[in-house]
Design a protein around this motif. Structure first.
Motif, PDB file in Angstrom:
ATOM      1  N   VAL A 127      48.641  34.303  37.064  1.00 21.38           N
ATOM      2  CA  VAL A 127      47.696  33.025  36.936  1.00 21.38           C
ATOM      3  C   VAL A 127      48.663  32.546  38.776  1.00 21.38           C
ATOM      4  CG1 VAL A 127      48.265  30.540  35.950  1.00 21.38           C
ATOM      5  CG2 VAL A 127      48.132  32.357  34.396  1.00 21.38           C
ATOM      6  N   VAL A 128      47.457  31.951  39.884  1.00 22.20           N
ATOM      7  CA  VAL A 128      48.251  31.811  41.390  1.00 22.20           C
ATOM      8  C   VAL A 128      48.096  30.138  40.781  1.00 22.20           C
ATOM      9  CG1 VAL A 128      46.643  33.253  42.003  1.00 22.20           C
ATOM     10  CG2 VAL A 128      48.552  32.465  43.030  1.00 22.20           C
ATOM     11  N   PRO A 129      48.265  29.055  41.165  1.00 16.71           N
ATOM     12  CA  PRO A 129      47.877  27.968  41.635  1.00 16.71           C
ATOM     13  C   PRO A 129      47.529  27.512  42.938  1.00 16.71           C
ATOM     14  CG  PRO A 129      50.030  27.282  40.900  1.00 16.71           C
ATOM     15  CD  PRO A 129      49.646  29.330  40.666  1.00 16.71           C
ATOM     16  N   THR A 130      46.445  27.283  43.602  1.00 19.68           N
ATOM     17  CA  THR A 130      46.170  27.180  44.941  1.00 19.68           C
ATOM     18  C   THR A 130      46.522  25.673  44.475  1.00 19.68           C
ATOM     19  OG1 THR A 130      44.112  27.800  44.601  1.00 19.68           O
ATOM     20  CG2 THR A 130      45.642  29.568  45.509  1.00 19.68           C
ATOM     21  N   TYR A 131      46.630  25.630  46.600  1.00 19.60           N
ATOM     22  CA  TYR A 131      46.199  24.107  46.472  1.00 19.60           C
ATOM     23  C   TYR A 131      46.568  25.311  48.401  1.00 19.60           C
ATOM     24  CZ  TYR A 131      44.797  19.288  48.514  1.00 19.60           C
ATOM     25  OH  TYR A 131      44.489  18.130  49.309  1.00 19.60           O
ATOM     26  N   VAL A 132      45.656  24.780  49.980  1.00 24.34           N
ATOM     27  CA  VAL A 132      45.151  25.102  50.924  1.00 24.34           C
ATOM     28  C   VAL A 132      46.039  26.556  50.885  1.00 24.34           C
ATOM     29  CG1 VAL A 132      45.427  24.071  52.940  1.00 24.34           C
ATOM     30  CG2 VAL A 132      44.734  22.452  51.261  1.00 24.34           C
ATOM     31  N   GLU A 133      45.502  27.142  50.396  1.00 22.06           N
ATOM     32  CA  GLU A 133      46.168  28.567  50.675  1.00 22.06           C
ATOM     33  C   GLU A 133      45.055  29.518  51.277  1.00 22.06           C
ATOM     34  OE1 GLU A 133      48.980  29.731  50.339  1.00 22.06           O
ATOM     35  OE2 GLU A 133      50.454  27.670  49.406  1.00 22.06           O
ATOM     36  N   ALA A 134      43.983  29.539  52.161  1.00 22.64           N
ATOM     37  CA  ALA A 134      43.124  30.356  52.122  1.00 22.64           C
ATOM     38  C   ALA A 134      43.565  31.347  53.307  1.00 22.64           C
ATOM     39  CB  ALA A 134      42.666  29.396  53.716  1.00 22.64           C
ATOM     40  N   THR A 135      44.991  30.483  54.010  1.00 21.87           N
ATOM     41  CA  THR A 135      45.740  32.112  55.100  1.00 21.87           C
ATOM     42  C   THR A 135      46.198  33.410  53.970  1.00 21.87           C
ATOM     43  OG1 THR A 135      47.673  30.182  54.730  1.00 21.87           O
ATOM     44  CG2 THR A 135      45.835  30.331  56.967  1.00 21.87           C
ATOM     45  N   ASN A 136      46.231  32.347  52.704  1.00 21.00           N
ATOM     46  CA  ASN A 136      47.046  33.554  51.777  1.00 21.00           C
ATOM     47  C   ASN A 136      46.516  34.306  50.960  1.00 21.00           C
ATOM     48  OD1 ASN A 136      49.900  33.328  53.148  1.00 21.00           O
ATOM     49  ND2 ASN A 136      49.998  30.702  52.582  1.00 21.00           N
ATOM     50  N   ILE A 137      45.406  33.166  50.108  1.00 24.48           N
ATOM     51  CA  ILE A 137      44.639  34.164  48.539  1.00 24.48           C
ATOM     52  C   ILE A 137      44.492  35.245  48.771  1.00 24.48           C
ATOM     53  CG2 ILE A 137      42.803  33.150  49.067  1.00 24.48           C
ATOM     54  CD1 ILE A 137      44.879  33.355  45.978  1.00 24.48           C
ATOM     55  N   ILE A 138      43.584  35.540  49.549  1.00 26.92           N
ATOM     56  CA  ILE A 138      43.098  37.010  49.391  1.00 26.92           C
ATOM     57  C   ILE A 138      44.048  38.454  49.269  1.00 26.92           C
ATOM     58  CG2 ILE A 138      41.486  38.242  50.562  1.00 26.92           C
ATOM     59  CD1 ILE A 138      39.993  36.699  48.618  1.00 26.92           C
ATOM     60  N   ARG A 139      45.059  37.945  50.977  1.00 31.99           N
ATOM     61  CA  ARG A 139      45.991  39.235  50.325  1.00 31.99           C
ATOM     62  C   ARG A 139      46.725  39.756  49.332  1.00 31.99           C
ATOM     63  NH1 ARG A 139      50.008  37.923  54.496  1.00 31.99           N
ATOM     64  NH2 ARG A 139      49.550  35.491  54.993  1.00 31.99           N
ATOM     65  N   PHE A 140      47.274  37.713  49.113  1.00 32.80           N
ATOM     66  CA  PHE A 140      47.871  37.859  48.035  1.00 32.80           C
ATOM     67  C   PHE A 140      47.479  38.117  46.707  1.00 32.80           C
ATOM     68  CE2 PHE A 140      48.967  35.991  43.445  1.00 32.80           C
ATOM     69  CZ  PHE A 140      50.415  36.075  43.357  1.00 32.80           C
ATOM     70  N   ILE A 141      45.942  38.907  46.626  1.00 26.02           N
ATOM     71  CA  ILE A 141      45.391  39.049  44.954  1.00 26.02           C
ATOM     72  C   ILE A 141      45.567  40.936  45.607  1.00 26.02           C
ATOM     73  CG2 ILE A 141      42.880  39.692  44.417  1.00 26.02           C
ATOM     74  CD1 ILE A 141      42.015  36.906  44.538  1.00 26.02           C
ATOM     75  N   ASP A 142      45.425  41.135  46.752  1.00 24.66           N
ATOM     76  CA  ASP A 142      45.550  42.837  47.714  1.00 24.66           C
ATOM     77  C   ASP A 142      46.481  43.068  47.177  1.00 24.66           C
ATOM     78  OD1 ASP A 142      42.975  42.706  48.690  1.00 24.66           O
ATOM     79  OD2 ASP A 142      43.521  42.008  50.066  1.00 24.66           O
ATOM     80  N   ALA A 143      47.795  42.325  47.182  1.00 24.59           N
ATOM     81  CA  ALA A 143      48.858  42.791  47.041  1.00 24.59           C
ATOM     82  C   ALA A 143      49.367  43.279  45.782  1.00 24.59           C
ATOM     83  CB  ALA A 143      50.307  42.041  47.676  1.00 24.59           C
ATOM     84  N   VAL A 144      48.650  41.951  45.188  1.00 23.51           N
ATOM     85  CA  VAL A 144      49.077  41.713  43.014  1.00 23.51           C
ATOM     86  C   VAL A 144      47.915  43.172  42.486  1.00 23.51           C
ATOM     87  CG1 VAL A 144      48.881  40.686  40.658  1.00 23.51           C
ATOM     88  CG2 VAL A 144      49.615  40.027  42.532  1.00 23.51           C
ATOM     89  N   LEU A 145      47.052  43.227  42.633  1.00 23.66           N
ATOM     90  CA  LEU A 145      46.123  44.083  41.933  1.00 23.66           C
ATOM     91  C   LEU A 145      46.262  45.900  42.908  1.00 23.66           C
ATOM     92  CD1 LEU A 145      42.929  42.524  41.646  1.00 23.66           C
ATOM     93  CD2 LEU A 145      44.673  42.945  40.144  1.00 23.66           C
ATOM     94  N   GLY A 146      47.212  45.575  44.712  1.00 23.69           N
ATOM     95  CA  GLY A 146      47.390  46.899  44.604  1.00 23.69           C
ATOM     96  C   GLY A 146      49.365  47.619  43.779  1.00 23.69           C
ATOM     97  N   ARG A 147      49.654  47.444  43.667  1.00 24.98           N
ATOM     98  CA  ARG A 147      50.917  47.211  42.568  1.00 24.98           C
ATOM     99  C   ARG A 147      50.645  47.102  41.124  1.00 24.98           C
ATOM    100  NH1 ARG A 147      55.329  49.086  45.097  1.00 24.98           N
ATOM    101  NH2 ARG A 147      55.375  48.685  47.431  1.00 24.98           N
ATOM    102  N   CYS A 148      49.649  46.456  41.074  1.00 27.77           N
ATOM    103  CA  CYS A 148      49.533  46.513  39.014  1.00 27.77           C
ATOM    104  C   CYS A 148      48.420  46.091  39.206  1.00 27.77           C
ATOM    105  CB  CYS A 148      49.912  45.443  38.803  1.00 27.77           C
ATOM    106  SG  CYS A 148      50.129  44.701  37.448  1.00 27.77           S
ATOM    107  N   PRO A 149      47.082  47.982  39.234  1.00 32.44           N
ATOM    108  CA  PRO A 149      45.722  48.259  39.576  1.00 32.44           C
ATOM    109  C   PRO A 149      45.169  47.741  38.626  1.00 32.44           C
ATOM    110  CG  PRO A 149      46.830  50.043  39.979  1.00 32.44           C
ATOM    111  CD  PRO A 149      48.145  48.817  39.027  1.00 32.44           C
ATOM    112  N   GLY A 150      45.805  47.387  37.079  1.00 33.18           N
ATOM    113  CA  GLY A 150      45.256  46.855  35.773  1.00 33.18           C
ATOM    114  C   GLY A 150      45.190  45.570  35.513  1.00 33.18           C
ATOM    115  N   ALA A 151      45.648  44.762  36.394  1.00 32.97           N
ATOM    116  CA  ALA A 151      46.179  43.514  36.216  1.00 32.97           C
ATOM    117  C   ALA A 151      45.103  42.559  36.571  1.00 32.97           C
ATOM    118  CB  ALA A 151      47.553  42.508  36.625  1.00 32.97           C
ATOM    119  N   HIS A 152      44.882  41.454  35.650  1.00 29.62           N
ATOM    120  CA  HIS A 152      43.299  40.794  36.256  1.00 29.62           C
ATOM    121  C   HIS A 152      44.267  39.281  37.017  1.00 29.62           C
ATOM    122  CE1 HIS A 152      40.297  41.133  33.398  1.00 29.62           C
ATOM    123  NE2 HIS A 152      40.584  42.715  34.095  1.00 29.62           N
ATOM    124  N   VAL A 153      43.523  38.503  38.202  1.00 27.02           N
ATOM    125  CA  VAL A 153      44.141  37.507  38.192  1.00 27.02           C
ATOM    126  C   VAL A 153      43.521  36.079  38.243  1.00 27.02           C
ATOM    127  CG1 VAL A 153      44.971  36.732  40.935  1.00 27.02           C
ATOM    128  CG2 VAL A 153      45.179  38.511  40.592  1.00 27.02           C
TER     129      VAL A 153
END
Ligand SMILES: Nc1nc2c(ncn2[C@@H]2O[C@H](COP(=O)(O)OP(=O)(O)O)[C@@H](O)[C@H]2O)c(=O)[nH]1
Ligand SMILES: [Mg+2]
Length: 250
Positions: free
Chosen positions: A12-38
């Protein structure tokens, strides 16, 4: 496949004004933990954070979004995420910041502790030494001071109670009356861990390296600090009164 690897993991990731980060963040999480959901909880960020999530190719499959009408605070965002997770039967529910202060590479360490039997795994910047990069010294002292204050008033044996990199087993979240949680800023982290601890759940700390955000701006404020001072006093008092919330695990 063993039983454990079938456990369903949600970040679970709360966001407020994170356009510069959010997609890279999701990439990194799912890259490390392929079965997870975000699950992103976005508070109508004016920079289009939610639109980026909705146009991602994984949206609806492994990436999900709750949109709220305005900036309503970190605590209430997590509570919305926890309710979403409980309703869908996720087994292990992570809290993480979108700004890479929490390194997705450390997720496997949390999963290992949970699979060894921890009900709540806390990422700690301070266990066995201080691991914080690029924070102003004033912010570090505030955080360390808060940690000592919490230990003193609540008796909770946790080295980094305001940390926001955590992993809950679903039964911990189910045992807590989420509608009774009062704090919305960093005190939210303290309050959730406090009730889990009071219920007798097994809590483990894992060392993490915390780096200040490289992009975007912090939402830390005086109001958040004031809330924490009062809420910790309240929790200390509730402990003296012997108050618990929910039932002990069997
Ligand atoms: N949905 C939502 N997310 C928030 C709010 N305030 C902060 N966040 C998010 O919570 C995380 C931590 O906030 P951040 O500004 O990095 O705090 P700091 O690193 O402690 O200064 C980030 O992912 C923020 O985007 C809020 O009111 N609503
Ligand atoms: Mg941050």
């Amino acid at each position: 496949m063993d039983l454990e690897s079938r456990e369903r993991v949600l970040v679970v990731v709360p966001t407020y004004v994170e356009a510069t980060n959010i997609i890279r963040f999701i990439d990194a999480v799912l890259g490390r933990c392929p079965g997870a959901h975000v699950l992103v909880i976005d508070d109508a960020s004016p920079d289009g954070t939610a639109d980026l999530v909705k146009s991602d190719r994984r949206f609806g499959a492994s990436v999900f979004l709750v949109e709220r009408p305005g900036k309503m605070g970190l605590g209430s965002a997590y509570i919305a995420g926890f309710r979403w997770a409980i309703a869908r039967g996720y087994d292990l529910i992570f809290e993480m910041d979108a700004d890479f202060s929490h390194d997705p590479a450390e997720i496997p360490n949390f999963l290992a502790r949970a699979r060894e039997g921890a009900d709540l795994v806390l990422g700690s910047r301070y266990v066995g030494g201080v691991r914080v990069l690029n924070w102003p010294i004033s912010r570090l002292f505030l955080s360390l001071g808060a940690a000592h204050y919490v230990q003193l008033l609540t008796g909770m044996p946790v080295t980094d109670p305001t940390g926001g990199f955590k992993c809950f087993r679903r039964r911990v979240l189910e045992s807590i009356d989420l509608s009774a949680i009062q704090s919305n800023g960093y005190a939210f982290q303290i309050e959730m861990t406090f009730w889990a601890w009071r219920s007798g759940f097994t809590i483990r700390e894992v060392p993490i390296i915390f780096a200040d955000r490289a992009a975007g701006t912090s939402k830390m404020s005086m109001a958040i600090t004031r809330e924490a001072i009062w809420q910790v006093m309240r929790l200390g008092l509730l402990r003296l009164m012997g108050k618990t919330m929910g039932s002990r695990p069997r």
